[in-house]
Design an enzyme around this catalytic site. Structure first.
Site, PDB file in Angstrom:
ATOM      1  CG  ASP A  50      -2.321  -0.459   0.953  1.00 31.55           C
ATOM      2  OD1 ASP A  50      -2.781  -0.274  -0.187  1.00 31.55           O
ATOM      3  OD2 ASP A  50      -2.968  -0.999   1.855  1.00 31.55           O
ATOM      4  CD  GLU A  73      -7.247   2.438   1.264  1.00 36.71           C
ATOM      5  OE1 GLU A  73      -8.134   1.796   1.839  1.00 36.71           O
ATOM      6  OE2 GLU A  73      -6.576   1.984   0.334  1.00 36.71           O
ATOM      7  CB  ILE A 138      -3.181  -2.729  -2.479  1.00 42.08           C
ATOM      8  CG1 ILE A 138      -1.739  -2.688  -2.952  1.00 42.08           C
ATOM      9  CG2 ILE A 138      -3.706  -4.171  -2.542  1.00 42.08           C
ATOM     10  CD1 ILE A 138      -0.802  -3.627  -2.203  1.00 42.08           C
ATOM     11  CB  THR A 141      -6.110  -5.811   1.501  1.00 39.95           C
ATOM     12  OG1 THR A 141      -7.333  -5.922   2.243  1.00 39.95           O
ATOM     13  CG2 THR A 141      -5.822  -4.336   1.265  1.00 39.95           C
ATOM     14  CB  SER A 256     -10.048  -5.355  -6.238  1.00 34.42           C
ATOM     15  OG  SER A 256      -9.870  -5.990  -7.494  1.00 34.42           O
ATOM     16  CG  ASP A 286     -13.028   1.544  -2.166  1.00 36.06           C
ATOM     17  OD1 ASP A 286     -11.888   1.147  -2.460  1.00 36.06           O
ATOM     18  OD2 ASP A 286     -13.438   1.624  -0.997  1.00 36.06           O
TER      19      ASP A 286
END
Length: 353
Positions: A50, A73, A138, A141, A256, A286
């Site tokens: 990340d 993030e 990422i 996760t 994802s 997202d």
């Protein structure tokens, strides 16, 4: 307005960050797992990936577009308190930069301290006016830790609307119809009103291919997908909606924003993400990049009530509840089915108030 410079830079940044995450997986997950040294609760590889991916992308963006704010993030607080992790991230960032072949002059981070300062430049609060980038270094996760689907997600938002998107999916087969033999690794990119294109992650010389959603008109012939984690959406309700639409095959479960990329190229037709908690606010990073891919490939994206996603009210989609994406030919039917199923459930009636 042409966003070609932004698109090309976004693709290069996502590619570079994807390479770093692959290094993390191969060195810190695959090898540890083979040696029996990776515990189930060990999230350190995700942490390292990340931070490293965010540093790579933001450094390139800030060199190319210094006035553009970034909604990221992560911040560097954890790294400043954990010097060993910071050293590992810095080592991987250096290694990735040294092997870069595109835009080599951009993102030349000189020290670990500079790297942490760059990570902290992803703290923008968001808003409706002007330009801003959103980054999820990422996304997915748990998929990343399993060696399944995850994504590096970057989008440019202008006046509250996504206009450029680049999403790297290192584990998504180039050809979904031949998952066992097709090379893994794609980047999906879109510019508003200019279509959606698939690029090879590892073969930079391979020409991009424009992709489209399947022209499905009957919902019973459609394929729907949802997240892997049961806690992320109301999967039972989503299955009821699928039955209402006449869909008999089970859902494709995927972590994802790789789901958005899969829909954009026709691997699926419907994506359902209904909220498990009425107060939950989706993060803009997202969905910004993925929603543009689907829209430019012939789909429509909204919340569960058919309202367009509002990316102009901060770091979250506070004006929306859940997410629905579908091919334009069946989108209204999906919204109608969602309303029919959820109207009987007090859980969702509270959302609608």
């Amino acid at each position: 307005m042409s966003f070609d410079a932004e698109k090309q830079l976004a693709i290069a940044a996502v590619r570079r960050a994807s390479y770093l995450t692959e290094k993390v997986f191969n060195q810190l997950i695959k090898e540890k797992s083979a040696a029996g040294a990776l515990t189930k609760d060990d999230k350190s590889p995700v942490t390292i990936g990340d931070f490293g991916a965010q540093a790579i992308v933001i450094s390139m963006l800030k060199d190319a577009f210094p006035n553009d704010p970034i909604v990221g993030e992560e911040d560097s607080d954890f790294l400043r308190e954990n010097t060993q992790t910071c050293s590992r991230v810095w080592e991987l960032v250096q290694e990735t930069i040294q092997h870069a072949t595109e835009y080599k002059e951009l993102g030349q981070i000189k020290s670990a301290e500079e790297m942490m300062s760059i990570i902290d430049q992803g703290s923008y609060h968001g808003g409706r006016n002007g330009r801003m980038w959103t980054l999820d270094p990422i996304d997915g996760t748990k998929g990343f830790l399993r060696g399944a689907q995850y994504a590096i997600c970057l989008a440019l938002i202008e006046n509250g609307k996504p206009v450029v998107s680049a999403i790297g999916c290192p584990n998504l087969p180039y050809d979904f119809n031949q998952p066992e033999t097709s090379p893994k690794g794609i980047i999906m990119s879109a510019v508003r009103n200019h279509g959606c294109f698939q690029y090879s992650l590892h073969n930079e010389k391979l020409e991009p291919v424009q992709v489209h959603m399947q022209d499905v008109q009957n919902t019973k012939d459609s394929k729907f997908c949802e997240g892997v984690e049961a806690g992320h959406s109301m999967q039972g309700t989503q299955e009821e909606i699928a039955k209402y639409l006449g869909i008999t095959r089970g859902p494709t479960k995927m972590d994802s924003q790789a789901k958005y990329a899969s829909l954009a190229r026709g691997d699926g037709d419907i994506y359902l993400r209904l909220p498990t908690k009425m107060t939950f606010e989706e993060k803009i990073w997202d969905h910004a990049g993925g929603s543009l891919l689907v829209e430019e490939a012939g789909g429509v994206v909204s919340d569960m009530f058919g309202k367009p996603l509002d990316f102009g009210v901060g770091r979250t989609l506070k004006n929306n509840n859940g997410v629905i994406a579908a091919y334009k030919g069946i989108f209204e039917k999906v919204i109608e089915a969602t309303a029919a199923v959820t109207s009987k459930d007090p859980h969702f009636q509270k959302v609608a108030q």
